[in-house]
Write a protein that holds these residues in place. Structure first.
Motif, PDB file in Angstrom:
ATOM      1  N   LEU A  40      26.593 -22.486  -3.766  1.00  0.00           N
ATOM      2  CA  LEU A  40      25.913 -22.824  -2.525  1.00  0.00           C
ATOM      3  C   LEU A  40      26.300 -21.840  -1.427  1.00  0.00           C
ATOM      4  O   LEU A  40      27.412 -21.297  -1.429  1.00  0.00           O
ATOM      5  N   ARG A  45      21.857 -24.568  11.272  1.00  0.00           N
ATOM      6  CA  ARG A  45      20.506 -25.038  11.556  1.00  0.00           C
ATOM      7  C   ARG A  45      20.249 -24.976  13.067  1.00  0.00           C
ATOM      8  O   ARG A  45      21.172 -25.003  13.870  1.00  0.00           O
ATOM      9  N   GLU A 155      23.316 -26.506   6.712  1.00  0.00           N
ATOM     10  CA  GLU A 155      22.790 -26.933   5.423  1.00  0.00           C
ATOM     11  C   GLU A 155      23.347 -26.044   4.319  1.00  0.00           C
ATOM     12  O   GLU A 155      23.794 -24.913   4.578  1.00  0.00           O
ATOM     13  N   ARG A 157      22.482 -24.143   0.894  1.00  0.00           N
ATOM     14  CA  ARG A 157      21.362 -23.638   0.110  1.00  0.00           C
ATOM     15  C   ARG A 157      21.872 -23.057  -1.204  1.00  0.00           C
ATOM     16  O   ARG A 157      22.939 -22.441  -1.240  1.00  0.00           O
ATOM     17  N   GLU A 160      21.538 -17.272  -4.759  1.00  0.00           N
ATOM     18  CA  GLU A 160      20.452 -16.603  -5.482  1.00  0.00           C
ATOM     19  C   GLU A 160      20.773 -16.410  -6.953  1.00  0.00           C
ATOM     20  O   GLU A 160      19.878 -16.403  -7.805  1.00  0.00           O
ATOM     21  N   LYS A 184      25.957 -31.784  -4.968  1.00  0.00           N
ATOM     22  CA  LYS A 184      24.972 -30.747  -4.650  1.00  0.00           C
ATOM     23  C   LYS A 184      25.390 -29.406  -5.256  1.00  0.00           C
ATOM     24  O   LYS A 184      24.555 -28.645  -5.747  1.00  0.00           O
ATOM     25  N   ALA A 188      23.325 -27.211  -7.999  1.00  0.00           N
ATOM     26  CA  ALA A 188      23.028 -25.799  -7.766  1.00  0.00           C
ATOM     27  C   ALA A 188      23.558 -24.944  -8.913  1.00  0.00           C
ATOM     28  O   ALA A 188      22.882 -24.018  -9.376  1.00  0.00           O
TER      29      ALA A 188
END
Length: 244
Positions: A40, A45, A155, A157, A160, A184, A188
């Motif tokens: 992650l 934000r 957050e 994400r 890649e 999470k 991921a």
């Protein structure tokens, strides 16, 4: 630590930075080699903090929440209620005072706040966390008569890709142990590793909740820490390593 003929397992750290580097430093101190491959990436934000004078305290359910709040505001006048030692340490480092620390998960923090709250203090708190927060603290405290506002300042994400060394380790016919710090993060990692056979890969997770996404795949075993913090995660890792 027992070692097989093929050598010790490769340890893959999937925690987001800057926490990944902190875990890596602890593994280095333990004499355990490792690969950094955060699953992650954290990003701020476009959120605006409300007027802090409306609140009697701040709730932090992660050290990252403390960091992102500290970047967004210079105000340190409110008590910080923190989910555990790592979060509390970050709050102290950022000069919050006073800092209150529970010793468990979000449920434990809510219970801790409710039972340590001064009777004549307004029950208004601001919770800072990431956008994926499940709202456990808010729900539990509101049932105790608190008013909780929530601001997702950051957050997480999915990265890649896996780090090249991590991909090589997973592809090779050798034992690997993946450290998981959140559900999470587990989701991921599984997304990044979907091309690999994980049936020989062991996982050590910070909690049973963090381990749940791993039930969907065949692995070499999943071990959850007995308590949801870094100390117990590394204790669980040591036990897994001792059996290799």
């Amino acid at each position: 630590m027992k070692m097989t003929e093929a050598g010790p397992p490769t340890i893959i750290i999937t925690r987001a930075e800057p926490g990944a580097a902190q875990t890596a430093a602890r593994l280095t101190a333990m004499g355990v080699s490792h690969i950094l491959s955060p699953a992650l990436e954290l990003a701020g934000r476009d959120e605006i903090l409300p007027d802090l004078s409306r609140y009697a305290g701040l709730i932090f359910t992660s050290a990252n929440g403390v960091r992102f709040f500290a970047e967004a505001s210079a105000d340190r006048g409110l008590p910080a209620w923190c989910v555990g030692p790592a979060t509390a340490s970050e709050a102290v480092r950022e000069a919050f005072t006073p800092v209150h620390q529970s010793s468990g998960d979000a449920h434990d923090l809510a219970h801790f706040i409710a039972h340590h709250w001064h009777a004549h203090t307004p029950k208004t708190l601001l919770h800072i966390a990431n956008a994926a927060s499940r709202g456990v603290v808010k729900e539990a405290l509101e049932s105790e008569g608190f008013k909780i506002d929530f601001v997702p300042l950051y957050e997480a994400r999915p990265a890649e890709s896996l780090a090249p060394d991590a991909a090589v380790a997973l592809e090779a016919d050798q034992a690997s142990i993946v450290l998981i710090h959140s559900s999470k993060g587990a989701e991921a990692f599984l997304g990044l590793a979907k091309a690999f056979d994980l049936s020989k890969t062991s996982f050590v997770t910070i909690s049973e909740q963090a381990a749940r996404p791993l039930q969907a795949v065949k692995t070499g075993g999943v071990t959850a820490a007995s308590h949801p913090d870094e100390d117990h995660l590394l204790e669980a890792l040591e036990k897994v390593l001792a059996n290799h």
